[in-house]
Write a protein that holds these residues in place. Structure first.
Motif, PDB file in Angstrom:
ATOM      1  N   ALA A 105      42.358  48.817  35.358  1.00 11.97           N
ATOM      2  CA  ALA A 105      42.044  47.395  35.564  1.00 11.97           C
ATOM      3  C   ALA A 105      43.311  46.640  35.946  1.00 11.97           C
ATOM      4  CB  ALA A 105      41.471  46.799  34.279  1.00 11.97           C
ATOM      5  N   ALA A 106      43.168  45.704  36.872  1.00  7.70           N
ATOM      6  CA  ALA A 106      44.333  44.896  37.266  1.00  7.70           C
ATOM      7  C   ALA A 106      43.874  43.687  38.060  1.00  7.70           C
ATOM      8  CB  ALA A 106      45.282  45.733  38.131  1.00  7.70           C
ATOM      9  N   SER A 141      34.886  45.066  33.978  1.00 13.85           N
ATOM     10  CA  SER A 141      35.412  43.838  33.359  1.00 13.85           C
ATOM     11  C   SER A 141      34.337  43.076  32.590  1.00 13.85           C
ATOM     12  CB  SER A 141      36.027  42.936  34.425  1.00 13.85           C
ATOM     13  OG  SER A 141      35.053  42.597  35.373  1.00 13.85           O
ATOM     14  N   LEU A 189      34.261  45.143  29.245  1.00  9.58           N
ATOM     15  CA  LEU A 189      35.574  45.178  28.594  1.00  9.58           C
ATOM     16  C   LEU A 189      36.586  44.398  29.422  1.00  9.58           C
ATOM     17  CD1 LEU A 189      37.613  46.076  26.473  1.00  9.58           C
ATOM     18  CD2 LEU A 189      37.861  48.250  27.691  1.00  9.58           C
ATOM     19  N   ASP A 190      36.757  43.127  29.020  1.00 12.34           N
ATOM     20  CA  ASP A 190      37.832  42.307  29.595  1.00 12.34           C
ATOM     21  C   ASP A 190      39.092  42.703  28.838  1.00 12.34           C
ATOM     22  OD1 ASP A 190      39.702  40.376  30.125  1.00 12.34           O
ATOM     23  OD2 ASP A 190      38.371  38.672  29.799  1.00 12.34           O
ATOM     24  N   ILE A 191      40.033  43.306  29.538  1.00 10.50           N
ATOM     25  CA  ILE A 191      41.203  43.859  28.816  1.00 10.50           C
ATOM     26  C   ILE A 191      42.111  42.767  28.234  1.00 10.50           C
ATOM     27  CG2 ILE A 191      41.232  46.082  30.028  1.00 10.50           C
ATOM     28  CD1 ILE A 191      43.698  44.961  31.626  1.00 10.50           C
ATOM     29  N   TYR A 225      52.331  38.424  41.686  1.00 13.80           N
ATOM     30  CA  TYR A 225      51.663  39.717  41.424  1.00 13.80           C
ATOM     31  C   TYR A 225      52.679  40.750  40.937  1.00 13.80           C
ATOM     32  CZ  TYR A 225      49.608  44.300  42.496  1.00 13.80           C
ATOM     33  OH  TYR A 225      49.191  45.615  42.425  1.00 13.80           O
ATOM     34  N   VAL A 249      47.189  51.216  48.387  1.00 15.41           N
ATOM     35  CA  VAL A 249      46.059  52.054  47.958  1.00 15.41           C
ATOM     36  C   VAL A 249      44.839  51.862  48.864  1.00 15.41           C
ATOM     37  CG1 VAL A 249      44.475  52.551  46.046  1.00 15.41           C
ATOM     38  CG2 VAL A 249      46.868  52.001  45.558  1.00 15.41           C
ATOM     39  N   THR A 280      44.601  42.232  41.353  1.00 13.66           N
ATOM     40  CA  THR A 280      45.249  42.821  42.538  1.00 13.66           C
ATOM     41  C   THR A 280      45.288  41.896  43.759  1.00 13.66           C
ATOM     42  OG1 THR A 280      43.150  43.863  43.132  1.00 13.66           O
ATOM     43  CG2 THR A 280      44.704  45.210  41.890  1.00 13.66           C
ATOM     44  N   THR A 305      52.300  52.793  42.107  1.00  9.55           N
ATOM     45  CA  THR A 305      51.708  53.292  43.334  1.00  9.55           C
ATOM     46  C   THR A 305      51.780  52.213  44.420  1.00  9.55           C
ATOM     47  OG1 THR A 305      49.814  54.493  44.230  1.00  9.55           O
ATOM     48  CG2 THR A 305      49.311  52.651  42.770  1.00  9.55           C
ATOM     49  N   LYS A 320      52.988  42.426  37.185  1.00 14.88           N
ATOM     50  CA  LYS A 320      52.883  43.872  36.996  1.00 14.88           C
ATOM     51  C   LYS A 320      54.132  44.418  36.298  1.00 14.88           C
ATOM     52  CE  LYS A 320      50.023  46.331  38.332  1.00 14.88           C
ATOM     53  NZ  LYS A 320      48.754  46.788  37.659  1.00 14.88           N
ATOM     54  N   GLY A 369      36.754  49.322  40.227  1.00 15.14           N
ATOM     55  CA  GLY A 369      37.799  49.194  41.245  1.00 15.14           C
ATOM     56  C   GLY A 369      37.940  50.498  42.032  1.00 15.14           C
ATOM     57  N   GLN A 370      38.825  50.485  43.015  1.00 16.32           N
ATOM     58  CA  GLN A 370      39.035  51.694  43.843  1.00 16.32           C
ATOM     59  C   GLN A 370      39.435  52.880  42.977  1.00 16.32           C
ATOM     60  OE1 GLN A 370      40.948  51.455  47.798  1.00 16.32           O
ATOM     61  NE2 GLN A 370      42.008  49.683  46.961  1.00 16.32           N
ATOM     62  N   LEU A 371      40.451  52.680  42.159  1.00 17.20           N
ATOM     63  CA  LEU A 371      40.925  53.785  41.318  1.00 17.20           C
ATOM     64  C   LEU A 371      39.882  54.152  40.268  1.00 17.20           C
ATOM     65  CD1 LEU A 371      43.016  55.777  40.330  1.00 17.20           C
ATOM     66  CD2 LEU A 371      44.078  53.935  39.016  1.00 17.20           C
TER      67      LEU A 371
HETATM   68  N1  LIG Z   1      45.292  48.161  45.872  1.00 18.03           N
HETATM   69  C1  LIG Z   1      46.562  48.384  46.175  1.00 18.03           C
HETATM   70  O1  LIG Z   1      46.946  48.408  47.353  1.00 18.03           O
HETATM   71  C2  LIG Z   1      47.558  48.652  45.093  1.00 18.03           C
HETATM   72  C3  LIG Z   1      48.913  48.775  45.444  1.00 18.03           C
HETATM   73  C4  LIG Z   1      49.853  49.031  44.435  1.00 18.03           C
HETATM   74  C5  LIG Z   1      49.427  49.167  43.121  1.00 18.03           C
HETATM   75  N2  LIG Z   1      48.115  49.023  42.817  1.00 18.03           N
HETATM   76  C6  LIG Z   1      47.708  49.153  41.414  1.00 18.03           C
HETATM   77  O2  LIG Z   1      46.806  50.236  41.323  1.00 18.03           O
HETATM   78  C7  LIG Z   1      45.853  49.991  40.283  1.00 18.03           C
HETATM   79  C8  LIG Z   1      44.449  50.197  40.810  1.00 18.03           C
HETATM   80  O3  LIG Z   1      44.227  49.295  41.881  1.00 18.03           O
HETATM   81  P1  LIG Z   1      42.851  49.226  42.672  1.00 18.03           P
HETATM   82  O4  LIG Z   1      43.186  49.156  44.110  1.00 18.03           O
HETATM   83  O5  LIG Z   1      41.915  50.259  42.168  1.00 18.03           O
HETATM   84  O6  LIG Z   1      42.364  47.772  42.220  1.00 18.03           O
HETATM   85  P2  LIG Z   1      40.951  47.059  42.471  1.00 18.03           P
HETATM   86  O7  LIG Z   1      40.127  47.855  43.398  1.00 18.03           O
HETATM   87  O8  LIG Z   1      41.262  45.646  42.768  1.00 18.03           O
HETATM   88  O9  LIG Z   1      40.278  47.161  41.033  1.00 18.03           O
HETATM   89  C9  LIG Z   1      40.782  46.454  39.936  1.00 18.03           C
HETATM   90  C10 LIG Z   1      39.669  46.378  38.912  1.00 18.03           C
HETATM   91  O10 LIG Z   1      40.178  45.684  37.769  1.00 18.03           O
HETATM   92  C11 LIG Z   1      39.118  44.948  37.238  1.00 18.03           C
HETATM   93  N3  LIG Z   1      39.572  43.819  36.421  1.00 18.03           N
HETATM   94  C12 LIG Z   1      40.109  42.651  36.835  1.00 18.03           C
HETATM   95  N4  LIG Z   1      40.352  41.867  35.774  1.00 18.03           N
HETATM   96  C13 LIG Z   1      39.951  42.549  34.676  1.00 18.03           C
HETATM   97  C14 LIG Z   1      39.947  42.290  33.282  1.00 18.03           C
HETATM   98  N5  LIG Z   1      40.392  41.123  32.779  1.00 18.03           N
HETATM   99  N6  LIG Z   1      39.470  43.230  32.451  1.00 18.03           N
HETATM  100  C15 LIG Z   1      39.002  44.397  32.919  1.00 18.03           C
HETATM  101  N7  LIG Z   1      38.969  44.714  34.227  1.00 18.03           N
HETATM  102  C16 LIG Z   1      39.457  43.802  35.093  1.00 18.03           C
HETATM  103  C17 LIG Z   1      38.341  44.464  38.438  1.00 18.03           C
HETATM  104  O11 LIG Z   1      37.019  44.220  38.024  1.00 18.03           O
HETATM  105  P3  LIG Z   1      36.184  42.990  38.636  1.00 18.03           P
HETATM  106  O12 LIG Z   1      35.967  43.367  40.048  1.00 18.03           O
HETATM  107  O13 LIG Z   1      34.972  42.990  37.819  1.00 18.03           O
HETATM  108  O14 LIG Z   1      37.049  41.785  38.468  1.00 18.03           O
HETATM  109  C18 LIG Z   1      38.443  45.616  39.413  1.00 18.03           C
HETATM  110  O15 LIG Z   1      37.294  46.439  39.349  1.00 18.03           O
HETATM  111  C19 LIG Z   1      46.175  48.574  39.772  1.00 18.03           C
HETATM  112  O16 LIG Z   1      46.977  48.663  38.630  1.00 18.03           O
HETATM  113  C20 LIG Z   1      46.961  47.941  40.898  1.00 18.03           C
HETATM  114  O17 LIG Z   1      47.829  46.933  40.452  1.00 18.03           O
HETATM  115  C21 LIG Z   1      47.183  48.782  43.768  1.00 18.03           C
END
Ligand SMILES: NC(=O)c1ccc[n+]([C@@H]2O[C@H](COP(=O)([O-])OP(=O)(O)OC[C@H]3O[C@@H](n4cnc5c(N)ncnc54)[C@H](OP(=O)(O)O)[C@@H]3O)[C@@H](O)[C@H]2O)c1
Length: 294
Positions: A59-60, A32, A35-37, A125, A151, A62, A148, A129, A10-12
């Protein structure tokens, strides 16, 4: 320090791996697929075999709008997964760093939300969370939850990359101007998490709990788009900025309702030495790094 990272693609997750380059920490990073959390057996096996000093959960689920029709999966990833990680962290007596969202708030506030302010998520969502936050705080003795917002980064899908793509395809764009929040660069969030990990490693982290980590300057999606186009044009990422039209949320209906005002105060985190994201400066870096990839 041995760091276990979930959600590495993911981005983070990707920014956190970048932040660790050049450090002496040992990183055990899982996507994922490995490791599926939400898979209890897998979580137990991985945590027991890695024996980390700290767990970072990046992981989330999103997909904010998709969650409205996929609530079961949203809860599995955003609540069950963090619970399983929290239980293993507690078993090893190690901290869990977990990430949450500004969408736990309803957006009715008129001044920046504090971590202690009342939550009232408007969609699945945000609710899932919030459930994750609660279970982490309940199960873990040592935890940091960072809420946060908005993002962006050079990786994955995000508003910045979408705007750059649109600018290449369209001459005019209508963007919502009545939702306010704080854009956050995932690279800055990753550095903030690393800082917390290192404070823990040095025995300096006592202030476990819930914090806000986001950009230092609030804006609207319209204001964010304007900043993106100004910088993208100056950097040569786009040839010409499209004409921007300000619209209301009513004119852009989405399956999940978003908070009108989700500006968060980062003061309590600054007090433990972690500064908010300078998103305007980070926008340059993100645009340069993603040049040609959009
Ligand atoms: N993006 C935003 O604007 C935003 C805003 C507020 C808060 N946040 C929070 O910030 C954090 C990081 O967000 P991000 O933008 O980096 O999210 P992201 O780019 O969507 O990445 C989330 C990652 O979680 C993985 N994932 C999904 N289901 C999973 C599972 N069952 N087990 C393990 N991994 C799993 C996904 O993998 P796959 O691709 O393989 O499914 C993906 O790589 C999250 O907690 C999110 O809720 C994000």
């Amino acid at each position: 320090m041995r760091i276990l990272l979930t959600g590495k693609n993911g981005q983070l997750g990707r920014c956190f791996q970048d932040a660790l380059k050049g450090t002496n920490h040992e990183l055990f990073a899982y996507g994922s697929d490995a490791l599926d959390i939400a898979d209890e057996k897998r979580v137990v096996d991985v945590v027991q075999s890695v024996k980390p000093d700290i767990i970072v959960n990046a992981a989330a689920y999103t997909a904010v709008d998709q969650a409205e029709v996929d609530s079961e999966n949203a809860y599995l990833v955003n609540a069950t997964g963090p619970e399983l990680l929290a239980k293993q962290a507690t078993k090893l007596n190690i901290p869990l760093i977990h990430i949450s969202t500004d969408y736990v708030f309803d957006g009715a506030a008129v001044e920046p939300y504090l971590p202690s302010d009342k939550t009232n998520p408007q969609g699945v969502y945000g609710s899932s969370k919030l459930a994750g936050e609660r279970v982490v705080a309940e199960v873990c003795e040592k935890f940091i939850i960072l809420r946060t917002a908005w993002v962006f980064s050079e990786y994955g899908n995000n508003f910045v990359k979408t705007m750059v793509r649109f600018a290449k395809e369209r001459s005019e764009l209508s963007i919502v101007a009545d939702q306010y929040g704080c854009p956050t660069y995932a690279g800055d969030l990753a550095k903030a998490i690393l800082e917390i990990c290192e404070q823990h490693d040095q025995g300096k982290m006592q202030a476990w709990g819930l914090y806000h980590y986001c950009g230092d300057t609030p804006t609207s999606w319209h204001g964010f788009a304007r900043a993106i186009f100004t910088k993208a044009e100056a950097l040569g990422v786009i040839e010409k900025r499209p004409q921007l039209k300000a619209i209301s949320s009513d004119q852009y209906p989405t399956p999940a309702k978003r908070p009108e005002y989700s500006v968060m105060s980062t003061k309590s985190l600054s007090a433990i030495g972690v500064s908010p994201s300078d998103w305007s400066a980070a926008l340059n870096k993100s645009l340069i790094n993603s040049k040609g990839l959009v």
